[in-house]
Design a protein around this motif. Structure first.
Motif, PDB file in Angstrom:
ATOM      1  N   ARG B  28       0.702  -1.992   0.332  1.00 17.72           N
ATOM      2  CA  ARG B  28      -0.407  -0.054  -0.219  1.00 17.72           C
ATOM      3  C   ARG B  28       0.877   1.564  -0.240  1.00 17.72           C
ATOM      4  NH1 ARG B  28      -3.515  -2.568  -1.101  1.00 17.72           N
ATOM      5  NH2 ARG B  28      -5.608  -2.722  -0.609  1.00 17.72           N
ATOM      6  N   GLY B  54       3.341  -3.310  13.735  1.00 18.68           N
ATOM      7  CA  GLY B  54       3.531  -2.960  12.388  1.00 18.68           C
ATOM      8  C   GLY B  54       4.438  -4.429  11.798  1.00 18.68           C
ATOM      9  N   SER B  58      -1.575  -8.742  11.548  1.00 17.13           N
ATOM     10  CA  SER B  58      -2.740  -8.871  11.640  1.00 17.13           C
ATOM     11  C   SER B  58      -3.213  -8.946   9.555  1.00 17.13           C
ATOM     12  CB  SER B  58      -2.974  -7.770  12.004  1.00 17.13           C
ATOM     13  OG  SER B  58      -2.935  -7.725  13.197  1.00 17.13           O
ATOM     14  N   GLN B  92      -8.795  -8.453  16.397  1.00 17.35           N
ATOM     15  CA  GLN B  92      -7.507  -7.478  17.040  1.00 17.35           C
ATOM     16  C   GLN B  92      -8.337  -7.253  17.971  1.00 17.35           C
ATOM     17  OE1 GLN B  92      -4.324  -5.975  16.221  1.00 17.35           O
ATOM     18  NE2 GLN B  92      -3.384  -5.308  17.751  1.00 17.35           N
ATOM     19  N   HIS B 200       1.829 -11.268  21.662  1.00 18.09           N
ATOM     20  CA  HIS B 200       3.427 -10.859  21.911  1.00 18.09           C
ATOM     21  C   HIS B 200       3.300 -11.273  23.368  1.00 18.09           C
ATOM     22  CE1 HIS B 200       3.603  -7.760  19.211  1.00 18.09           C
ATOM     23  NE2 HIS B 200       2.154  -7.633  19.360  1.00 18.09           N
TER      24      HIS B 200
END
Ligand SMILES: Nc1ncnc2c1ncn2[C@@H]1O[C@H](COP(=O)(O)OP(=O)(O)OP(=O)(O)O)[C@@H](O)[C@H]1O
Ligand SMILES: [Mg+2]
Lengths: 235, 248
Positions: B28, B54, B58, B92, B200
């Motif tokens: 993107r 980041g 996801s 999430q 995490h």
């Protein structure tokens, strides 16, 4: 000004005694307006929701046109429906001109774009939130529309209310296609216009007061419903 | 491709892969958010996707679920693309309908085409499974964050999915609720599900995961069994992540 005061008193007398003629006019007004709003919702809610969830070439144009139609001048709609229903018109054989049905048709045309355009806005926002969930569940387009309409139902009351307000206050369209015929097509707004022009200020004022009260009541009722729903976090 | 790409597929070589990601690219704004990602996942078990914020975890789940289309590459499933009820995703940020907890679960069952007469019984089971009985009639959106996550988790299990994609499913849960969710995951695996878990939480990965895929800047940097990943991470990125250093 004295006339004005007297008119007020007379108006209240009419309301308090629940004048038969007054009742008839109010009844017809409610019937026409509510029918028109129901029809507009039946068409406008799914139409607006579909516009929110589908992407096709020219969609932007359709959205712009429907938003533009929100401001249709009632007299123009009245004229259009008149031409359609007049004995020389394409639907003349139905003989609907100067009937409550003609008035319902005209008001439904006025209100549908309002309901559709506001529905699209509300559903657009909700769709952004639900889109991935519904796609991951494999919802069909119709199931998606149904889910969104149901979950937005209280927010959509605002759309119906806006339509109701428009139909209730409108005089131009119902005057042209209804003709303001006593006991047949006379509604509150056309009666107010007529009585005022005749100088019968008492009846006009009485009707005016009732019109305002009714629209405040309906609005307050639906807004109350919406707020209750929001408090319960369904909205 | 990164230089350090440690692979340890011992347990997968013996079995047919259930999911194969082939050279996935998702870009993107001229940036590759997922960059030539390839991995192979076996039929049952838990794979943990780890990596800094980041990293593209996801996005990878969305690509696997088919919610976004890759610009390049493909995701293949053993036996063809799964039906919607065969794959479930817990987002999430939980997405719950503006309805009661019960109605949220019922909506999923209905969308999956479960006939009405079977739904009531199934709902009772599901509410019990998630210990949600006392919350059943509450509007889902007024529940606490942790309660909402439990509802989303149970909703993902309504059809006993073959593929279960979980994006940080326990991130705001208390220890007891976390244990409950982890028990649900283990149970799904025992029933034969393939779970891809983004987390995490190192302890959670060690408790649940058979193997780890470590992503960094959209790329697969390390793939290893959980035991080996935590004992001796091979890549500098994974070492820094596990040591709690900022990865940029
Ligand atoms: N639709 C999108 N358009 C542009 N950028 C996006 C889009 N979706 C995600 N990104 C970017 O892609 C990167 C990866 O996002 P992703 O959500 O996959 O991260 P993540 O690994 O799940 O991180 P976290 O641990 O914070 O959840 C981020 O930098 C994000 O800003
Ligand atoms: Mg993420």
């Amino acid at each position: 000004m004295q006339d004005f005061g007297a008119a007020f008193v007379e108006a209240f007398a009419l309301i308090v005694n629940f004048d038969a003629q007054l009742a008839e006019i109010i009844g017809l007004s409610l019937r026409v307006t509510l029918s028109a709003v129901v029809i507009a919702c039946v068409i406008g809610l799914p139409l607006g929701a579909l516009l929110a969830v589908t992407r096709f070439p020219g969609r932007g144009l359709v959205v712009a046109v429907i938003s533009g139609l929100m401001g249709l001048p009632p007299v123009v709609v009245g004229l259009g429906v008149y031409l359609l229903l007049s004995s020389a018109g394409p639907l003349g054989v139905l003989q609907l001109l100067y009937t409550p049905t003609a008035m319902i048709i005209a008001q439904a045309i006025l209100v549908t774009p309002i309901v559709a355009a506001l529905t699209r806005q509300v559903i657009d926002d909700l769709h952004i939130e639900y889109d991935e969930l519904l796609r991951s569940l494999g919802s069909s387009r119709m199931e998606t529309v149904a889910t969104l309409l149901w979950d937005a139902r209280y927010s959509l009351l605002t759309a119906a209310l806006a339509g109701l307000g428009r139909a209730f206050a409108e005089v131009g369209a119902v005057m042209i296609v209804g003709g303001n015929i006593n006991h047949v097509t006379r509604v509150m707004t056309t009666a107010i216009a007529l009585e005022t022009s005749k100088g019968a200020l008492a009846l006009a004022l009485g009707l005016g007061i009732i019109l305002v009260c009714l629209s405040v009541l309906i609005n307050a009722g639906l807004m109350g419903l919406r707020r209750t729903a929001e408090r319960m976090a369904y909205a | 491709m990164p230089e350090v790409l440690a692979m340890d597929f011992a347990e997968e070589i013996e079995t047919e892969p259930a999911i194969v990601l082939e050279d996935l690219v998702f870009a993107r704004g001229g940036r590759r958010l997922v960059d030539r990602l390839s991995m192979t996942l076996g039929p049952a078990g838990v794979t943990a996707l780890m990596g800094p914020n980041g990293a593209g975890k996801s996005l990878t789940l969305r690509l696997i679920a088919g919610l976004i289309e890759p610009d390049r590459g493909q995701v293949r499933f053993a036996g063809g693309d799964p039906a919607p009820q065969e794959m479930a995703l817990v987002f999430q940020k939980p997405v719950l309908l503006r309805r009661s907890v019960r109605a949220n679960l019922d909506h999923a069952l209905k969308t999956y085409g479960v006939p009405r007469r079977e739904r009531a019984g199934r709902l009772a089971e599901l509410l019990a499974l998630g210990q949600l009985e006392s919350l059943a009639e509450r509007p889902a959106r007024v529940l606490s964050g942790g309660e909402q996550q439990r509802v989303a988790m149970v909703r993902a299990l309504v059809a006993g999915p073959r593929y279960l994609l979980l994006d940080e499913p326990t991130v705001s849960l208390d220890p007891q609720a976390t244990a409950a969710i982890e028990a649900l995951v283990s149970r799904a695996v025992a029933d034969g599900a393939r779970v891809i878990l983004v987390t995490h939480d190192r302890g959670q990965a060690q408790r649940l995961a058979d193997d780890i895929r470590f992503l960094h800047k959209g790329r697969l940097v390390e793939a290893a069994s959980a035991a080996r990943f935590f004992r001796a991470p091979q890549s500098a990125e994974a070492r820094a992540y596990l040591a709690g250093e900022l990865l940029l």
